[in-house]
Design a protein around this motif. Structure first.
Motif, PDB file in Angstrom:
ATOM      1  N   LEU A  19      -1.282  30.489  -9.594  1.00 34.01           N
ATOM      2  CA  LEU A  19      -1.838  29.792  -8.432  1.00 34.01           C
ATOM      3  C   LEU A  19      -0.818  29.721  -7.300  1.00 34.01           C
ATOM      4  CD1 LEU A  19      -4.078  28.080  -7.085  1.00 34.01           C
ATOM      5  CD2 LEU A  19      -3.034  26.085  -8.194  1.00 34.01           C
ATOM      6  N   VAL A  20       0.426  29.453  -7.631  1.00 35.83           N
ATOM      7  CA  VAL A  20       1.486  29.422  -6.614  1.00 35.83           C
ATOM      8  C   VAL A  20       1.548  30.763  -5.893  1.00 35.83           C
ATOM      9  CG1 VAL A  20       3.981  29.260  -6.219  1.00 35.83           C
ATOM     10  CG2 VAL A  20       2.859  27.658  -7.774  1.00 35.83           C
ATOM     11  N   ASP A  21       1.543  31.855  -6.646  1.00 35.86           N
ATOM     12  CA  ASP A  21       1.569  33.188  -6.037  1.00 35.86           C
ATOM     13  C   ASP A  21       0.371  33.387  -5.111  1.00 35.86           C
ATOM     14  OD1 ASP A  21       3.861  33.723  -7.507  1.00 35.86           O
ATOM     15  OD2 ASP A  21       2.790  34.837  -9.070  1.00 35.86           O
ATOM     16  N   GLN A  40       2.668  22.442   3.709  1.00 34.41           N
ATOM     17  CA  GLN A  40       2.143  21.396   2.841  1.00 34.41           C
ATOM     18  C   GLN A  40       1.391  22.002   1.649  1.00 34.41           C
ATOM     19  OE1 GLN A  40      -0.068  18.493   4.999  1.00 34.41           O
ATOM     20  NE2 GLN A  40      -0.248  17.114   3.271  1.00 34.41           N
ATOM     21  N   MET A  41       0.647  23.059   1.899  1.00 39.02           N
ATOM     22  CA  MET A  41      -0.101  23.711   0.821  1.00 39.02           C
ATOM     23  C   MET A  41       0.833  24.355  -0.192  1.00 39.02           C
ATOM     24  SD  MET A  41      -3.209  25.365   3.006  1.00 39.02           S
ATOM     25  CE  MET A  41      -3.983  26.155   1.594  1.00 39.02           C
ATOM     26  N   THR A  42       1.860  25.025   0.281  1.00 37.65           N
ATOM     27  CA  THR A  42       2.782  25.666  -0.660  1.00 37.65           C
ATOM     28  C   THR A  42       3.560  24.619  -1.449  1.00 37.65           C
ATOM     29  OG1 THR A  42       4.435  25.991   1.083  1.00 37.65           O
ATOM     30  CG2 THR A  42       2.969  27.838   0.598  1.00 37.65           C
ATOM     31  N   ALA A  72       0.809  16.319 -11.500  1.00 38.07           N
ATOM     32  CA  ALA A  72       0.379  17.704 -11.279  1.00 38.07           C
ATOM     33  C   ALA A  72      -1.104  17.756 -10.909  1.00 38.07           C
ATOM     34  CB  ALA A  72       0.648  18.551 -12.528  1.00 38.07           C
ATOM     35  N   MET A  73      -1.918  16.935 -11.570  1.00 40.18           N
ATOM     36  CA  MET A  73      -3.346  16.904 -11.248  1.00 40.18           C
ATOM     37  C   MET A  73      -3.580  16.371  -9.838  1.00 40.18           C
ATOM     38  SD  MET A  73      -4.834  15.678 -14.948  1.00 40.18           S
ATOM     39  CE  MET A  73      -6.481  15.419 -14.328  1.00 40.18           C
ATOM     40  N   ALA A  74      -2.785  15.418  -9.415  1.00 40.02           N
ATOM     41  CA  ALA A  74      -2.902  14.894  -8.051  1.00 40.02           C
ATOM     42  C   ALA A  74      -2.511  15.967  -7.037  1.00 40.02           C
ATOM     43  CB  ALA A  74      -2.030  13.654  -7.890  1.00 40.02           C
ATOM     44  N   SER A  75      -1.494  16.742  -7.337  1.00 34.56           N
ATOM     45  CA  SER A  75      -1.098  17.840  -6.447  1.00 34.56           C
ATOM     46  C   SER A  75      -2.185  18.900  -6.370  1.00 34.56           C
ATOM     47  CB  SER A  75       0.215  18.475  -6.930  1.00 34.56           C
ATOM     48  OG  SER A  75       1.272  17.562  -6.805  1.00 34.56           O
ATOM     49  N   ARG A  76      -2.870  19.137  -7.486  1.00 35.77           N
ATOM     50  CA  ARG A  76      -3.978  20.086  -7.480  1.00 35.77           C
ATOM     51  C   ARG A  76      -5.099  19.590  -6.575  1.00 35.77           C
ATOM     52  NH1 ARG A  76      -8.822  20.286  -8.464  1.00 35.77           N
ATOM     53  NH2 ARG A  76      -8.722  18.287  -9.514  1.00 35.77           N
ATOM     54  N   ALA A  77      -5.398  18.301  -6.643  1.00 37.10           N
ATOM     55  CA  ALA A  77      -6.436  17.732  -5.779  1.00 37.10           C
ATOM     56  C   ALA A  77      -6.018  17.812  -4.309  1.00 37.10           C
ATOM     57  CB  ALA A  77      -6.713  16.288  -6.180  1.00 37.10           C
ATOM     58  N   GLU A  78      -4.750  17.577  -4.041  1.00 39.71           N
ATOM     59  CA  GLU A  78      -4.235  17.697  -2.675  1.00 39.71           C
ATOM     60  C   GLU A  78      -4.418  19.125  -2.170  1.00 39.71           C
ATOM     61  OE1 GLU A  78      -0.014  17.242  -0.232  1.00 39.71           O
ATOM     62  OE2 GLU A  78      -0.065  16.789  -2.372  1.00 39.71           O
ATOM     63  N   LEU A  79      -4.049  20.096  -2.990  1.00 38.39           N
ATOM     64  CA  LEU A  79      -4.188  21.495  -2.608  1.00 38.39           C
ATOM     65  C   LEU A  79      -5.654  21.869  -2.411  1.00 38.39           C
ATOM     66  CD1 LEU A  79      -3.008  24.295  -2.109  1.00 38.39           C
ATOM     67  CD2 LEU A  79      -3.036  24.650  -4.594  1.00 38.39           C
ATOM     68  N   GLU A  80      -6.515  21.380  -3.283  1.00 40.75           N
ATOM     69  CA  GLU A  80      -7.947  21.662  -3.154  1.00 40.75           C
ATOM     70  C   GLU A  80      -8.474  21.144  -1.814  1.00 40.75           C
ATOM     71  OE1 GLU A  80     -12.122  20.537  -5.417  1.00 40.75           O
ATOM     72  OE2 GLU A  80     -10.229  20.301  -6.496  1.00 40.75           O
ATOM     73  N   THR A  81      -8.037  19.963  -1.424  1.00 43.25           N
ATOM     74  CA  THR A  81      -8.447  19.389  -0.143  1.00 43.25           C
ATOM     75  C   THR A  81      -7.938  20.233   1.024  1.00 43.25           C
ATOM     76  OG1 THR A  81      -8.481  17.173  -1.101  1.00 43.25           O
ATOM     77  CG2 THR A  81      -8.298  17.320   1.306  1.00 43.25           C
ATOM     78  N   GLU A  84      -9.962  23.355   1.355  1.00 41.94           N
ATOM     79  CA  GLU A  84     -11.253  23.046   1.962  1.00 41.94           C
ATOM     80  C   GLU A  84     -11.122  22.911   3.484  1.00 41.94           C
ATOM     81  OE1 GLU A  84     -15.284  22.400   2.318  1.00 41.94           O
ATOM     82  OE2 GLU A  84     -14.190  23.045   0.525  1.00 41.94           O
ATOM     83  N   ILE A  85     -10.055  22.283   3.929  1.00 40.76           N
ATOM     84  CA  ILE A  85      -9.794  22.168   5.367  1.00 40.76           C
ATOM     85  C   ILE A  85      -9.670  23.560   5.991  1.00 40.76           C
ATOM     86  CG2 ILE A  85      -8.049  21.460   7.068  1.00 40.76           C
ATOM     87  CD1 ILE A  85      -7.548  19.001   5.182  1.00 40.76           C
ATOM     88  N   CYS A  86      -8.946  24.441   5.310  1.00 36.66           N
ATOM     89  CA  CYS A  86      -8.788  25.815   5.814  1.00 36.66           C
ATOM     90  C   CYS A  86     -10.129  26.541   5.895  1.00 36.66           C
ATOM     91  CB  CYS A  86      -7.828  26.586   4.922  1.00 36.66           C
ATOM     92  SG  CYS A  86      -6.117  26.092   5.115  1.00 36.66           S
ATOM     93  N   PHE A  87     -10.933  26.413   4.851  1.00 38.97           N
ATOM     94  CA  PHE A  87     -12.234  27.080   4.848  1.00 38.97           C
ATOM     95  C   PHE A  87     -13.148  26.523   5.940  1.00 38.97           C
ATOM     96  CE2 PHE A  87     -11.237  27.982   0.230  1.00 38.97           C
ATOM     97  CZ  PHE A  87     -11.027  29.340   0.436  1.00 38.97           C
TER      98      PHE A  87
END
Length: 92
Positions: A19-21, A40-42, A72-81, A84-87
């Motif tokens: 996922l990082v890659d 922030q995403m990276t 780690a799960m909170a960071s995943r939720a942050e990244l998911e958000t 979504e902003i990017c999309f």
């Protein structure tokens, strides 16, 4: 079932490294003005396997692994958000 001797043996760690890659590759497409969002995403993506590794290493301490998995799960939720902003804004 293979024995887990290290965080590197955790399937979730391996997948999160992929996922990082993927995030590093995808965020290169962001407009230059979105540098802060890219950073922030990276950082959120890197946080996921990092916390899994740290938690696994501290597994002898009561609750440490579960705490780091939660982070780690909170960071995943942050990244998911952030994705979504990017999309929604047509960046990705």
């Amino acid at each position: 079932m293979p024995q887990i001797n290290s965080f590197r043996d955790l399937e979730v760690w391996l997948v999160s490294m992929d996922l990082v890659d993927d995030v590093f590759t995808a965020t290169r497409a962001l407009p230059r003005v979105e540098f802060d969002l890219r950073r922030q995403m990276t950082r959120a993506a890197v946080s996921i396997p990092s916390n899994l590794a740290e938690g696994w290493t501290r597994k002898g301490r009561r609750g440490a692994y579960q705490n780091h998995v939660s982070i780690a799960m909170a960071s995943r939720a942050e990244l998911e958000t952030q994705l979504e902003i990017c999309f929604r804004n047509g960046f990705l």
